[in-house]
Design an enzyme around this catalytic site. Sequence first.
Site, short mmCIF file in Angstrom:
data_model
loop_
_atom_site.label_atom_id
_atom_site.label_comp_id
_atom_site.label_asym_id
_atom_site.label_seq_id
_atom_site.Cartn_x
_atom_site.Cartn_y
_atom_site.Cartn_z
N GLU A 121 116.09 41.28 3.67
CA GLU A 121 116.64 41.39 2.32
C GLU A 121 116.89 42.87 2.04
O GLU A 121 116.09 43.56 1.44
CB GLU A 121 115.68 40.78 1.29
CG GLU A 121 116.32 40.63 -0.08
CD GLU A 121 115.35 40.14 -1.13
OE1 GLU A 121 115.82 39.75 -2.21
OE2 GLU A 121 114.13 40.15 -0.90
N HIS A 133 113.49 46.54 -5.42
CA HIS A 133 113.75 47.28 -4.18
C HIS A 133 113.77 48.78 -4.43
O HIS A 133 114.08 49.25 -5.53
CB HIS A 133 115.07 46.83 -3.57
CG HIS A 133 115.00 45.49 -2.91
ND1 HIS A 133 115.13 45.30 -1.56
CD2 HIS A 133 114.78 44.25 -3.43
CE1 HIS A 133 115.01 44.02 -1.27
NE2 HIS A 133 114.80 43.37 -2.40
N HIS A 207 118.08 34.12 -4.27
CA HIS A 207 117.41 33.87 -5.56
C HIS A 207 118.39 33.89 -6.74
O HIS A 207 118.51 34.88 -7.47
CB HIS A 207 116.20 34.78 -5.79
CG HIS A 207 116.33 36.23 -5.46
ND1 HIS A 207 117.35 37.03 -5.93
CD2 HIS A 207 115.52 37.05 -4.73
CE1 HIS A 207 117.19 38.25 -5.50
NE2 HIS A 207 116.09 38.30 -4.77
N ASN A 210 118.73 36.04 -10.21
CA ASN A 210 117.96 37.28 -10.15
C ASN A 210 118.70 38.34 -9.37
O ASN A 210 119.21 38.10 -8.27
CB ASN A 210 116.57 37.04 -9.52
CG ASN A 210 115.69 36.17 -10.39
OD1 ASN A 210 115.37 35.05 -10.03
ND2 ASN A 210 115.32 36.68 -11.55
N ALA A 211 118.77 39.56 -9.93
CA ALA A 211 119.37 40.72 -9.27
C ALA A 211 120.83 40.46 -8.90
O ALA A 211 121.26 40.71 -7.77
CB ALA A 211 118.56 41.14 -8.05
N ARG A 218 133.24 35.89 -20.73
CA ARG A 218 134.47 36.59 -20.33
C ARG A 218 134.37 37.20 -18.94
O ARG A 218 135.38 37.60 -18.37
CB ARG A 218 134.82 37.68 -21.36
CG ARG A 218 135.36 37.13 -22.68
CD ARG A 218 135.90 38.23 -23.57
NE ARG A 218 134.83 39.14 -24.01
CZ ARG A 218 134.12 38.96 -25.13
NH1 ARG A 218 134.34 37.90 -25.90
NH2 ARG A 218 133.19 39.82 -25.47
N ASP A 264 109.72 33.26 -2.42
CA ASP A 264 109.81 34.72 -2.62
C ASP A 264 108.41 35.28 -2.88
O ASP A 264 108.24 36.25 -3.62
CB ASP A 264 110.76 35.06 -3.77
CG ASP A 264 111.22 36.50 -3.78
OD1 ASP A 264 111.52 37.02 -2.70
OD2 ASP A 264 111.27 37.11 -4.86
N LEU A 290 109.30 43.06 -12.46
CA LEU A 290 108.99 41.78 -11.83
C LEU A 290 109.33 41.86 -10.34
O LEU A 290 110.42 42.28 -9.96
CB LEU A 290 109.80 40.67 -12.49
CG LEU A 290 109.62 39.25 -11.96
CD1 LEU A 290 108.21 38.74 -12.24
CD2 LEU A 290 110.65 38.30 -12.60
N SER A 291 108.38 41.46 -9.49
CA SER A 291 108.64 41.49 -8.05
C SER A 291 108.60 40.06 -7.51
O SER A 291 109.38 39.21 -7.96
CB SER A 291 107.65 42.42 -7.34
OG SER A 291 106.30 42.05 -7.56
#
Length: 365
Positions: A121, A133, A207, A210-211, A218, A264, A290-291
């Site tokens: 990842e 990250h 995921h 997320n991210a 729009r 994860d 948040l990890s």
Amino acid sequence: MPILENVNSYQNNVLTENLDIEIENGIISSIKPSVSSKQDSKNLIVPGFIDLQIYGAGGKLFSAEPSLASLAIIEDDLLQKGTTGFLICLATNTEQVFNECIKTVKAHLPSAKNCLGLHLEGPFLNPKRLGAHVPEFVRKATLDEIKALLDFGDGAIKMMTIAPEIQDDDVIQYLLDHNVVVSLGHSNATFDEATAAYNKGIQTTTHLFNAMSPIHHREPGIPTAVFNHDKAMASIIVDNQHVSFEVVRFSQKLLKERLFLITDAVTECATGPYQHRKVGDKYVMPDGTLSGSSLTMLKSVKNCIEHCDIDALDAIKMATEYPAKLIGADKSLGQIAVGMEANLLVLDEKLNLTDVMFKGNTISN
């Protein structure tokens, strides 16, 4: 020849009771109506879970302790929890850590139990969507770098998360040509960019929600591109921390067999760039970002059923058949059928795990 007598399992998408499952040399050799005089079982037999994104287990974060010993501990811990196949995940890190992790997995795979390989990842992500990250290691890939990475990996790298909007097409095509499952993630791609990436052959999404660029009325973003595509898959973290249960609910209704579960999951770690600290049911970095999750695959399945209004069979397939299909292992893993590996879980009426069978052998806790 081991036999599971008078058990219940899903066959051809129907819950079928009173079956005998015969196993020979670790492979399911027959499934037929039971002739046993034993009392009818209330237990459910399901395939072993497959987790395509997990960072550690058993108190070991693989990137912090990339050794054969720690990988063996991770394997055993996951087996006891019902995960009979997994990709160990490595987040964006130094070249030294990447090389050590890849070298360890390469050495381990010939004698591996349930470890199926590596999911990288990063580090080829979009710095605008990093999540937890580390930014100083993130960069655009070069084709020569990808070639060297896969050569060094020698088949151990099974999956890679990249941000396609910052990568050249020849990089993506080289990964696809060399049988790496490419996942769109940690990406700020527009709807059009994400759709183009899926059309070029990127198979899945890391995921979901997320991210990544979000849904806006729009600017439809990556999730809408996944929903609207006819082939693109997506993983999702069902812990009500990374994604609301209500969002999981409507995502599954739209994606159906294209949505699969990952944990994860991480563990406590106080060294290196990823220092995970558990707060309640989630893990955070020292700055509060948040990890990873604290999920198991079984908890993910239960959450789908109990909180997301997802049918039990669909939830089980999200943890078994669908991820196996994505990585091309659906001829041997992820289903209860003749010719499949006898990786089987025994669940009670409340879907609690009571026994694990791996390649025909019962795993003791």
